[in-house]
Design a protein around this motif. Structure first.
Motif, PDB file in Angstrom:
ATOM      1  N   ILE A  87       4.011   1.543  -0.996  1.00  0.00           N
ATOM      2  CA  ILE A  87       4.741   1.626  -2.263  1.00  0.00           C
ATOM      3  C   ILE A  87       3.819   2.125  -3.370  1.00  0.00           C
ATOM      4  CG2 ILE A  87       5.845   0.232  -4.061  1.00  0.00           C
ATOM      5  CD1 ILE A  87       6.985  -1.495  -1.718  1.00  0.00           C
ATOM      6  N   ARG A  88       2.630   1.563  -3.443  1.00  0.00           N
ATOM      7  CA  ARG A  88       1.672   1.981  -4.477  1.00  0.00           C
ATOM      8  C   ARG A  88       1.273   3.444  -4.290  1.00  0.00           C
ATOM      9  NH1 ARG A  88       0.172   2.149  -9.443  1.00  0.00           N
ATOM     10  NH2 ARG A  88      -2.056   2.199  -9.760  1.00  0.00           N
ATOM     11  N   ALA A 128       3.084   5.818  -3.040  1.00  0.00           N
ATOM     12  CA  ALA A 128       4.195   6.651  -3.495  1.00  0.00           C
ATOM     13  C   ALA A 128       4.235   6.714  -5.019  1.00  0.00           C
ATOM     14  CB  ALA A 128       5.511   6.110  -2.950  1.00  0.00           C
ATOM     15  N   GLN A 129       3.961   5.593  -5.678  1.00  0.00           N
ATOM     16  CA  GLN A 129       3.943   5.568  -7.144  1.00  0.00           C
ATOM     17  C   GLN A 129       2.836   6.469  -7.689  1.00  0.00           C
ATOM     18  OE1 GLN A 129       3.395   1.398  -7.867  1.00  0.00           O
ATOM     19  NE2 GLN A 129       5.593   0.982  -8.000  1.00  0.00           N
ATOM     20  N   VAL A 130       1.673   6.380  -7.102  1.00  0.00           N
ATOM     21  CA  VAL A 130       0.547   7.192  -7.559  1.00  0.00           C
ATOM     22  C   VAL A 130       0.827   8.673  -7.313  1.00  0.00           C
ATOM     23  CG1 VAL A 130      -1.886   7.728  -7.105  1.00  0.00           C
ATOM     24  CG2 VAL A 130      -1.145   5.355  -7.330  1.00  0.00           C
ATOM     25  N   LYS A 131       1.430   8.970  -6.183  1.00  0.00           N
ATOM     26  CA  LYS A 131       1.759  10.362  -5.871  1.00  0.00           C
ATOM     27  C   LYS A 131       2.735  10.930  -6.898  1.00  0.00           C
ATOM     28  CE  LYS A 131       3.120  13.189  -1.934  1.00  0.00           C
ATOM     29  NZ  LYS A 131       3.493  13.171  -0.518  1.00  0.00           N
ATOM     30  N   ARG A 132       3.756  10.132  -7.261  1.00  0.00           N
ATOM     31  CA  ARG A 132       4.713  10.584  -8.276  1.00  0.00           C
ATOM     32  C   ARG A 132       4.031  10.769  -9.631  1.00  0.00           C
ATOM     33  NH1 ARG A 132       8.118   6.856  -5.787  1.00  0.00           N
ATOM     34  NH2 ARG A 132       7.710   5.328  -7.412  1.00  0.00           N
ATOM     35  N   ALA A 133       3.166   9.837  -9.994  1.00  0.00           N
ATOM     36  CA  ALA A 133       2.467   9.928 -11.279  1.00  0.00           C
ATOM     37  C   ALA A 133       1.556  11.159 -11.311  1.00  0.00           C
ATOM     38  CB  ALA A 133       1.656   8.663 -11.527  1.00  0.00           C
ATOM     39  N   THR A 174       0.827  -1.202   0.000  1.00  0.00           N
ATOM     40  CA  THR A 174       0.000   0.000   0.000  1.00  0.00           C
ATOM     41  C   THR A 174       0.865   1.257   0.000  1.00  0.00           C
ATOM     42  OG1 THR A 174      -1.771  -1.154   1.163  1.00  0.00           O
ATOM     43  CG2 THR A 174      -1.787   1.253   1.275  1.00  0.00           C
TER      44      THR A 174
END
Length: 52
Positions: free
Chosen positions: A32-33, A35-40, A30
């Protein structure tokens, strides 16, 4: 303070251990995902800002 599990101690403790490992994995996935969504999202906002 360890409760007495008798002959089921190994099974119960293994179940608790597996549960803790699975919960830790879900929490890690959760985070990690997220953080990925935030960067995107940040990248998309930058593209929108640059495109006007």
């Amino acid at each position: 303070m360890m409760p007495e599990f008798g002959k089921y101690a190994v099974t119960i403790l293994a179940s608790w251990g597996a549960t803790l490992v699975l919960l830790a994995g879900l929490i890690a996935a959760t985070l990690i995902r997220g953080a990925q969504v935030k960067r995107a999202l940040k990248a998309q906002e930058e593209r929108m800002k640059n495109d006007g």
